[in-house]
Structure formats: C-alpha cells, structure tokens
Design an enzyme around this catalytic site. Sequence first.
Site, mmCIF file in Angstrom:
data_model
loop_
_atom_site.group_PDB
_atom_site.id
_atom_site.type_symbol
_atom_site.label_atom_id
_atom_site.label_comp_id
_atom_site.label_asym_id
_atom_site.label_seq_id
_atom_site.Cartn_x
_atom_site.Cartn_y
_atom_site.Cartn_z
ATOM 1 C CE LYS A 113 36.945 40.764 32.142
ATOM 2 N NZ LYS A 113 36.792 39.716 33.099
HETATM 3 C C1 LIG Z 1 36.433 40.030 34.543
HETATM 4 C C2 LIG Z 1 36.021 38.719 35.473
HETATM 5 C C3 LIG Z 1 35.383 39.183 36.367
HETATM 6 C C4 LIG Z 1 35.245 40.403 37.244
HETATM 7 O O1 LIG Z 1 34.365 41.383 36.357
HETATM 8 P P1 LIG Z 1 34.281 42.890 36.439
HETATM 9 O O2 LIG Z 1 33.656 43.415 35.136
HETATM 10 O O3 LIG Z 1 35.699 43.338 36.351
HETATM 11 O O4 LIG Z 1 33.841 43.082 37.697
HETATM 12 C C5 LIG Z 1 34.927 38.037 37.168
HETATM 13 N N1 LIG Z 1 35.071 36.748 36.784
HETATM 14 C C6 LIG Z 1 35.904 36.435 35.363
HETATM 15 C C7 LIG Z 1 35.999 35.362 35.333
HETATM 16 C C8 LIG Z 1 36.352 37.272 35.065
HETATM 17 O O5 LIG Z 1 37.095 37.246 33.614
#
Ligand SMILES: *Cc1c(COP(=O)(O)O)cnc(C)c1O
Length: 497
Positions: A113
């Site tokens: 993120k």
């Molecule tokens: C948010 C997240 C995901 C999922 O990603 P999306 O974009 O919501 O599909 C997978 N792994 C981790 C570690 C995340 O923080």
Amino acid sequence: MDYVSTRNKAARVTAAYAIANGIASDGGLYCPTGFPALAAEDWEALAGMDYKGRAACILGKFLTDFSAEELADYAAKAYADEKFGGADTAPVVALGGGRNMLELWHGPTCAFKDMALQMLPHLLTASLRKTGETRTACILVATSGDTGKAALDGFHDVQGTKIMVYYPVDGVSPMQKLQMVTQEGGNVEVVAIRGNFDDAQSAVKRIFTDEKTREELDRDGMMLSSANSINWGRLAPQIAYYVSAYCDMVKGGAVEMGEKINICVPTGNFGNILAAYIAKRMGLPVNKLICASNRNNVLTDFFKKGGAYDRNRDFYTTTSPSMDILISSNLERLLFFASDYDDKLVAELMDKLARGGSYQVAKDVFAKIDADFDAGCCDDRAAAETIRTLWETEHYLCDTHTAVAVRVYEDYRVRTGDETPVVIASTASPFKFCRSVIEALGGTLEKDDVTQLDVLTALTDTPAPSPLAALAGRPPRFERVVDKADILSTVSLLRDL
Ligand SMILES: *Cc1c(COP(=O)(O)O)cnc(C)c1O
C-alpha cells in the site's frame, strides 16, 4: 485524459477532480476514458530510468492535467531512498521455476500500500489546489489492515487534510493494529468497529453518499475524500510497478523485450490486480492475470463460474487478513472496461449487488474477462505449507498473503502446463504477519508481539524492518471501539482534529 463514473459516463471530469473527490456522487468509481499506449520508444526510455522516473512517466500518461515537473517532484519525494531503504524501490527477486517475486513492501509501513499511499498525499493536495478547493479534505479509510497504516503514514500532518481510519476490531494482525493505534500526528483518528472489513467499507461508502453528512461537513469547511483503492489516485501509481518489473526483467535477461509474462496477485479489493490489467491494456505483454484468493474465494467463483458474483456466503477470518473481503470494489471498474464502458450495465449490476448480494455478467462481457484472467484460491494450511516449503527449498521468506499467490500460481502451472515466466506480487513483509509465519516455520511463539520479531529473526537470520522494530514500547493513542451501526456518528470526530 478525461475521467467518468462507472455508473454514469455523461459527465466528464479531470484527473484532479476525480482524485480530489475520490468517488463519484452516484456511487460509481472514476475511470480513465482510454488506455494510453506505451510505444517502443516509451519502453526504451523507461528501461533507462530509475523507479522514480518510471513512476512519473506512467502517471503522466493518465494525469494529463499535471505537468511532468510536478509528477517528477512528487515521485522524488514519495519514493525517496530513505523511505524505501535504498535505491531499489520495487525489486524483482528471481526464484526457481521461472518465478519472479515483485517485492512491494520496502516502504515505511512494510506493505505494498505504501507504493500508492506515499504518492497519494502529493496528488491529492495538488488536486485540491487545481480544482480551486478551499475546504479541508477529510479522508475516510476502511482498512483490512494495511491500507490504514499506510494512509496514516502518508497523510499525517499533511496541510489541508484530516484522516480517519476504520478497522475491524478482530480482523487485523496484532502488528497491523499496533502500527495504527500508535500513529502520531495532529490530524489523525483511528476507530475500531465491531464488524468485518466489508461492514467498514460499506459504512464508508454510505457516509460518502449521505447528503446530510456532506452538507454538515461543508458548512464546517470540510469535504470528504478517499484513500482506498476506489480513488483513482490510489490505483494509478500501482500501474507503474508492473511496467517497472518488466523493464527490470528485460534488463536482467529473464525475458526478451516483447515476450509475454504471467502476473499472479494475492487479491482482496481487486485494486492491485486491476492495476496489472490496466498495464496490460497499455501494452505490457501479459498472457494471463492470475487472481489468487484465500478461503474468502468469492472472486475464484466469479472467474470459474462464468461471471456469477455472489457474496451471500460465510465470511472467514484467515491468516491473510488483508484479503478477507467479500465485496471487491474494483471489480466494478473491470466490468466497466470489459463492457466497453457500458455505464447502464454496471449501474444495474451494482444495484443488484447492493440489493441481493449477487449478479450475473452477460456472456459476451464475461468472455472478454475470461480471456485475460485465471483464478484460484487456497486455505490457511496450504499457505502455511507454502511459506515453509519456499523457505526450505529456496531460502525465500514470504508473508501469508504472498504465500497464497505462490500456491495458487503453483496450482495454475500444474493444471495448465503454462510455463510462461511469472511475476508474483509480494505484498507484505513477513514480519508484519510474524505470528502466522513463525507458526508456519514450526517456531515457538512469544507472548509479546514486538518480541515476536526477534523470534522470526532468530529462525531465519533475517533482520526485522526497522519501522516494525521501532514499535516496541510505544503506548496506544486510539482505543475507541464502535458498533458498525454507529459509524455515521463518528464523522463528528473530524471536527475536533
Ligand atoms: C491490500 C492487500 C492485499 C490485497 O490487495 P487488493 O488491491 O485489495 O486486491 C494483498 N496483500 C496485502 C499484504 C495487502 O495489504
């Protein structure tokens, strides 16, 4: 490049408007009206750039109301070496069997993120300025764990913004919780809700479309915005790392320029894999996009059962909490793109989803989706086995979410015999999910969550990321827990920030 809502394409807006507002007032998601193509000379130029240059270049294709200088400046700040622990912002690590791990967790909060949320504050504050907005932007975030902390880290003490994060009280890892409740900054608020991520996300969407709340906030000089992947400003920076990974693979000799790759992504809200799809539409040579889910396998069923989406099923709490989601918001954007921007169709399907929790995509639209995607899922036990096997055979340590993708990819390869080189998105540091990773490796757990970091270090001879080690002894600042029915009332907390 103009942007339109997935539910009404009549009104065109600028990128700055789409980013400032987060979500369209009709509840739809803003989408670009086309896919800028990457030409041969683009690829040549991209190959010679560092990550900051690549990110600015890809963003420039979509954010045409931003200058190249602006975007270069934001990229230099967002992906500064000191934030990402060195020059390699999103490194590709080659494993056996044509597998390439795209590590997206070297940022300040140790999950992918950060790749978008270190950039979003720059894009958002500029978007407010460009749209003549004078109100304070109040960013509401629903999180299944990682977005919350990454958004707090990106936005704390950013002028002209306030940020409020909602997380499911029993739905995040101990480390994720500790990261959020110890967040510093004068413009931040963190609230735990009794409910799961879908409850949090639905409540935030409800706040966004509640006229009365909007009017009250407006009177106090505030407006709502979003840092979830429903915001185009969250999604756009994610396209860059797939392009960057390909450039690195060409440079390193893993593929020839133009040769196809597969991309496998551990998926929750469908944001990350949608960014890969957009990269494909821009010309990234991709054979299949493989959507990996945990036991909450609503997306696997969607892809395997001819486009039938049905959220009426049990919700499971798993060891990959950031994927514990039954309503994958960004699928709405895929439907819009795959149906050639059919806003009426999308509005109808989303209405069905809101009312009955399910919908069926028309055959011709699904055929297009099916050509691009494959899917699979695995449970916690298979993910744990994968963590252990990967460590024992390759000496590669991965977290629980990444393990789901590695496992689903393995199943895909066996099932199809497809040996195309693959990029697997590695989405979090294993130290963020210490407890589950230690258990997977057969280690002994400690009571205290920060001490747990030392246990994993001792087991694997790998140092813990410093932002996690620094949490030791920090007192919590936020301890509020509310019922999901009372979320609307928490909006008033924004006034006091
Ligand atoms: C948010 C997240 C995901 C999922 O990603 P999306 O974009 O919501 O599909 C997978 N792994 C981790 C570690 C995340 O923080």
